[in-house]
Design an enzyme around this catalytic site. Structure first.
Site, short mmCIF file in Angstrom:
data_model
loop_
_atom_site.label_atom_id
_atom_site.label_comp_id
_atom_site.label_asym_id
_atom_site.label_seq_id
_atom_site.Cartn_x
_atom_site.Cartn_y
_atom_site.Cartn_z
N ASP A 114 1.46 -1.17 0.11
CA ASP A 114 -0.12 0.36 0.16
C ASP A 114 1.04 1.23 -0.14
O ASP A 114 2.03 1.59 0.25
CB ASP A 114 -0.84 0.08 1.39
CG ASP A 114 -1.86 0.96 1.05
OD1 ASP A 114 -1.95 2.01 0.41
OD2 ASP A 114 -3.48 0.88 1.59
C1 BGC Z 1 -5.25 3.69 -0.27
C2 BGC Z 1 -5.22 2.13 -0.97
C3 BGC Z 1 -5.30 3.08 -2.42
C4 BGC Z 1 -3.34 3.29 -2.58
C5 BGC Z 1 -3.18 4.68 -3.64
C6 BGC Z 1 -3.78 4.14 -0.04
O1 BGC Z 1 -4.18 5.10 0.80
O2 BGC Z 1 -5.32 2.28 0.92
O3 BGC Z 1 -5.77 1.43 -1.45
O4 BGC Z 1 -5.16 1.98 -3.30
O5 BGC Z 1 -3.90 4.56 -2.10
O6 BGC Z 1 -4.14 5.39 -4.24
#
Ligand code: BGC
Length: 674
Positions: A225
């Site tokens: 993530d």
């Molecule tokens: C989120 C993810 C997301 C990623 C990219 C993160 O803060 O938890 O779900 O895909 O950002 O935007």
């Protein structure tokens, strides 16, 4: 040239740079070796294109219903179609990987991202995730199954440790991931921010390698993530191949560890192999993509999905649908009727194309037969809903003069969001007050709630005749909603999460959100209806509940064989008849109850489901298959799934608390331990 050859021609520096993003949403290319860059984008309910600096590019994409709404359809076929449409949009917009689906279990109704997740039940969440992935990947675009694992709250998500026992992990929190990985083979999995039992998911070899790859056969790459990597060396060793986004320290950290002998070239090469296998799978899939999509037909699909998602929770005296026989005058109250809340906020937020207004479609459907009076009443903003005395008086007057009143309330987009949890399960006090005031003027009140997760309705539920849960149904949800209200379609949505009476009744109450370091999942396997049913608790609306304008009768249960050995497939057949006067869809649910077991098991568990579309008077026989999984539990001392001999009750329900047929099957286990 194969991937191993390509890796053998790389310099060690090139190897390190490939293991981190090029920027926020792209991977590094090495032209001299023919390695392309691939582009990632959020997901899950629309394609959100971000420019490098993180600014949303003014790129409109179709905003489909969010995952909690899609779950209310209980329709994997429809979820697959939406996945396919998203795959087409990705293809046209140059996106190679869509970050979704989010399959985390709804442990508490307060989690800010519940609107992005499917269910409190692992089977339903897993099956819908698998369908979504199949749809996206069928278009030559990778999906990213997220957030692995036990990321069930936003509060302190970056460091909290979810403390979960092994049985709860296997049966509840890992299960949707396991189902999706085994069934639909996602090209990537995204690890969660949080720690799991003390270890950051991004560094957790036991989950990222031993379980995900060795046990479930995952053959894609794991992406972090965003900013979830704390120790790049540990994460690489744990089998996290791609760190996102670009991190200017990563390559140097890896290089130093390599030079000091903390990681070997073999470890680096094998991570690169897993990464590049997918990079090349993606680049060769590009030629399969259509390269364009029809926004209008995707809007139509979004509407079809919304029509199946919208859930009729209460319909006393059959107040709905609105017809000219029942109402000459209808009062429509609330800004959400004009500008619906179509999604939550955070990384999944899409810039929608055309947003359908419920009011516009209501006015069309009312035509000349029904007079509609609209009161705006409030103006949504982050600090609450501003309701003036003058506005309230006007709405109350309209309510007094109407045959039916429809009050629109809900959670505006920033109220349910990534990064923080809801503070309460209740609506804003202004909305509750408005419902109470209006229903006091006119008991023929219907409340339409636009929200992504369960709401505490205890303050007003007994004062109104109808409740329609509209969820966050995306850009076409407004017209779908009006059509349900006016009976053009019969509602068929069913809750994929229990609506508790109050937050104090929920299984995680008292342990959620933890102490800032850890959050103890002491309810274990008793999440959602497993808890409410086992401990016989009252709920507002049970799991799997949703009313229709027609009625369904269940009959002729047949279970074959009635005595089976562990591993045999058990087939359950029964008939469903539409005994009402109009066409409708019905979701049927099969729950299994282990009558006697050495360990505590939930009172019942969902093990299969399906949906039928029946005309008035029409009857269909449906069949569901149960395999070993339907009878097994995870035995912590064996560290394995285990079936015990004995009688298992088969319960067929229209909801988890509306069981229509009962039967049983006798299972002879392969190993009975005393
Ligand atoms: C989120 C993810 C997301 C990623 C990219 C993160 O803060 O938890 O779900 O895909 O950002 O935007």
């Amino acid at each position: 040239m194969n991937v191993k050859d390509i890796i053998s021609r790389m310099t060690i520096e090139e190897k390190f740079t490939l293991l981190t993003g090029k920027n926020n949403f792209q991977t590094v290319a090495i032209e001299r070796l023919g390695i392309p860059s691939i582009a990632v984008s959020d997901g899950p309910h629309g394609v959100r294109i971000l420019e490098d600096g993180g600014k949303v590019r003014a790129c409109k994409a179709v905003c489909f219903p969010t995952s909690s709404a899609m779950a209310a359809t209980w329709n994997p076929g429809l979820v697959r179609s939406v996945g396919k449409a998203l795959g087409e949009e990705c293809g046209a917009l140059g996106v190679d990987i869509l970050a979704g689906p989010g399959t985390n279990i709804k442990r508490t109704p307060l989690c800010g991202r519940n609107f992005e997740y499917y269910s409190e039940d692992p089977l339903l969440a897993g099956e819908l995730s698998a369908a979504f992935i199949e749809g996206v990947q069928g278009e030559g675009v990778g999906a990213s199954l997220k957030h692995f694992a036990a990321n069930n709250q936003e509060f302190d998500r970056l460091q909290i440790s979810s403390e979960v026992d092994i049985r709860a992990l296997r049966e509840i929190y890992f299960k949707p991931f396991e189902i999706a990985v085994r069934k639909s083979r996602p090209w990537t999995v995204m690890c969660a921010y949080n720690r799991l039992n003390g270890i950051f998911c991004s560094e957790n070899k036991s989950i990222l390698n031993d379980i995900l790859r060795d046990e479930w056969g995952f053959d894609g790459f794991v992406v972090s993530d965003w900013h979830a990597v704390h120790d790049r060396v540990k994460s690489l060793k744990a089998s996290l191949e791609l760190e996102m986004p670009f991190n200017d320290k990563s390559a140097a950290v890896l290089k130093e560890a390599y030079e000091k002998g903390k990681i070997t070239e073999d470890e680096i090469n094998s991570a690169l192999e897993r990464l590049l296998n997918i990079v090349f799978r993606i680049s060769s899939a590009r030629s399969r993509r259509l390269g364009e999509y029809n926004a209008e037909s995707h809007h139509g699909l979004a509407k079809e999905a919304a029509l199946e998602a919208i859930t009729l929770l209460k319909n006393e005296d059959m107040i709905l649908p609105v017809t000219k026989e029942k109402a000459k005058r209808v009062a429509v109250i609330g800004q959400f009727a004009m500008e619906p809340a179509i999604q939550g906020s955070g990384s999944s937020r899409v810039i929608p194309g055309n947003v359908d207004s419920p009011l516009e479609r209501i006015l069309e459907l009312a035509g000349n037969d029904i007079e509609v009076e609209f009161s705006l009443l409030y103006d949504n903003n982050f600090n609450g809903a501003d309701i003036s005395i003058k506005g309230l008086n006007k709405a109350m007057e309209a309510a007094m003069n109407a045959d039916i009143v429809i009050v629109f309330v809900g959670n505006y987009t920033d109220y349910e969001a990534e990064g923080y949890d809801r503070r309460t399960m209740k609506l804003l006090p202004e909305f509750e007050n408005c419902i109470l005031r209006v229903s006091a003027q006119n008991p023929n009140t219907v409340v339409v709630v636009q929200a992504g997760s369960a709401i505490d309705m205890s303050a007003w539920i007994d004062k109104v005749k109808g409740v329609v849960f509209a969820w966050f149904t995306g850009q076409a949800g407004g017209s779908a909603l009006a059509e349900i209200l006016f009976g053009l379609a019969s509602p068929s949505g069913k809750t994929a999460e229990t609506f508790p009476v109050r937050i104090e009744d929920t299984p995680a109450y008292g342990t959620y959100p933890g102490n800032g370091y850890a959050s103890w999942y002491s309810e274990g396997i008793m999440t959602g209806y497993r808890y409410y049913d086992t401990y016989d608790k009252d709920v507002l609306f049970p799991f799997g509940h949703g009313l229709s304008y027609t009625a369904f009768e269940y009959s002729c249960l047949r279970i074959s064989p009635e005595a089976a050995s562990e591993g045999d497939t058990v087939t359950v057949g029964f008939k469903i008849r539409n005994s009402g006067g109009i066409r409708g869809k019905e979701t049927f649910q099969l729950y299994v109850r282990d009558m006697v077991c050495k360990v505590l098991r939930p009172y019942k568990e969902l093990k299969a489901f399906g949906k039928v579309d029946l005309g008035p008077g029409e009857e269909k026989e449906v069949f569901l298959k149960l395999d070993r999984d339907a009878f097994a539990y995870f035995n912590a001392s064996l560290n394995a799934w285990h079936v015990e001999s004995g009688v298992f009750q088969i319960l067929i329900g229209s909801s988890s608390r509306d069981i229509r047929l009962k039967g049983s099957v006798n299972i002879k286990a392969l190993n009975d331990f005393s």
